[in-house]
Design an enzyme around this catalytic site. Structure first.
Site, short mmCIF file in Angstrom:
data_model
loop_
_atom_site.label_atom_id
_atom_site.label_comp_id
_atom_site.label_asym_id
_atom_site.label_seq_id
_atom_site.Cartn_x
_atom_site.Cartn_y
_atom_site.Cartn_z
CB THR A 111 -87.42 53.84 -128.76
OG1 THR A 111 -87.07 53.99 -127.57
CG2 THR A 111 -89.08 54.05 -128.87
CB VAL A 159 -84.70 49.73 -118.43
CG1 VAL A 159 -83.24 50.79 -118.68
CG2 VAL A 159 -85.63 50.44 -117.34
CE LYS A 160 -83.10 48.26 -128.07
NZ LYS A 160 -83.38 49.08 -128.94
CB VAL A 161 -78.82 48.22 -120.50
CG1 VAL A 161 -79.56 48.77 -119.50
CG2 VAL A 161 -78.79 46.60 -120.63
CB ALA A 203 -87.18 53.96 -123.00
#
Ligand code: G3P
Length: 217
Positions: free
Chosen positions: A27, A82-84, A56
């Site tokens: 997402t 975790v998307k960075v 996310a």
């Protein structure tokens, strides 16, 4: 090749997952906006539907704040990645979060140089955006090819997650190159099953079957 679906539409995710097609979900803030739902609620629901990684994305731009958001997102479910973003601060956050044992997807990657840094920072996934490079008249797939070569040269374990996929050809080309994962919008994933000759052949078989006057059941 693993298939992730690039959506926050839980009905579409449930349908694809029931077919056994999904290895994960990605997402981003734009997809959360499109869902019209609170992010924590929708991510929790997706994590309950799919066993694999569910990306996310943080929205902070400074490393410490990204890490704090990352902790909150990772607390939603054990399969949250975790998307960075691929910024200097994003790389710092990646290093810390992966060091703590969290999965991290480094996103908004547009070059092999960026992907090399993400692997050095311990990223679980690197997300090169193929379609957005193609939109500029550049060769998005060439970036995937370069990253594959570089990661293989040095044995980096970061998985190449081909993102911003717009067409069936993108999926097939990424698979030919050996991208580990493609994250694909639901419509493109369904389009993988389509072929005009399949439709034509089926129509012809059904017409001939009708002429036999037989029934199977
Ligand atoms: O989730 C990141 C990426 O797949 C976005 O794709 O179509 O907005 O360029 P797109």
């Amino acid at each position: 090749m693993k298939f992730f679906v690039d959506t926050a539409d839980t009905a579409a995710i449930a349908e694809l997952n029931a077919l056994g097609l999904l290895d994960g979900v990605t997402t981003n803030p734009s997809l959360i906006l499109k869902s019209g739902r609170p992010m924590d609620e929708v991510i929790a629901e997706i994590c309950g539907l799919v066993e694999g990684p569910v990306s996310a994305e943080v929205v902070a731009t400074e490393a410490e704040a990204m890490i704090a958001e990352g902790h909150k997102l990772a607390g939603i479910a054990p399969n949250v990645a975790v998307k960075v973003p691929l910024t200097w601060d994003g790389l710092k956050a990646c290093k810390r979060l992966t060091g703590e044992g969290h999965m991290v997807n480094v996103t908004l990657c547009f070059s092999a140089a960026q992907a090399l840094l993400a692997a050095k920072a311990g990223a679980s996934f690197i997300s090169p955006f193929v379609g957005r490079l193609d939109d500029l008249g550049l060769d998005g797939m060439a970036v995937i090819r370069d990253i594959r070569l570089i990661y293989d040269n040095y044995g980096f374990e970061t998985e190449i997650l081909a993102a911003s996929i717009r067409t069936v050809n993108h999926v097939i080309e990424a698979a030919r190159i050996g991208a580990d994962v493609a994250t694909v919008p639901p419509g493109v994933l369904k389009a993988l099953a389509q072929h005009a000759l399949t439709d034509k052949g089926l129509a012809s078989f059904l017409a001939d079957w009708q002429k036999t006057g037989q029934k199977i059941l």
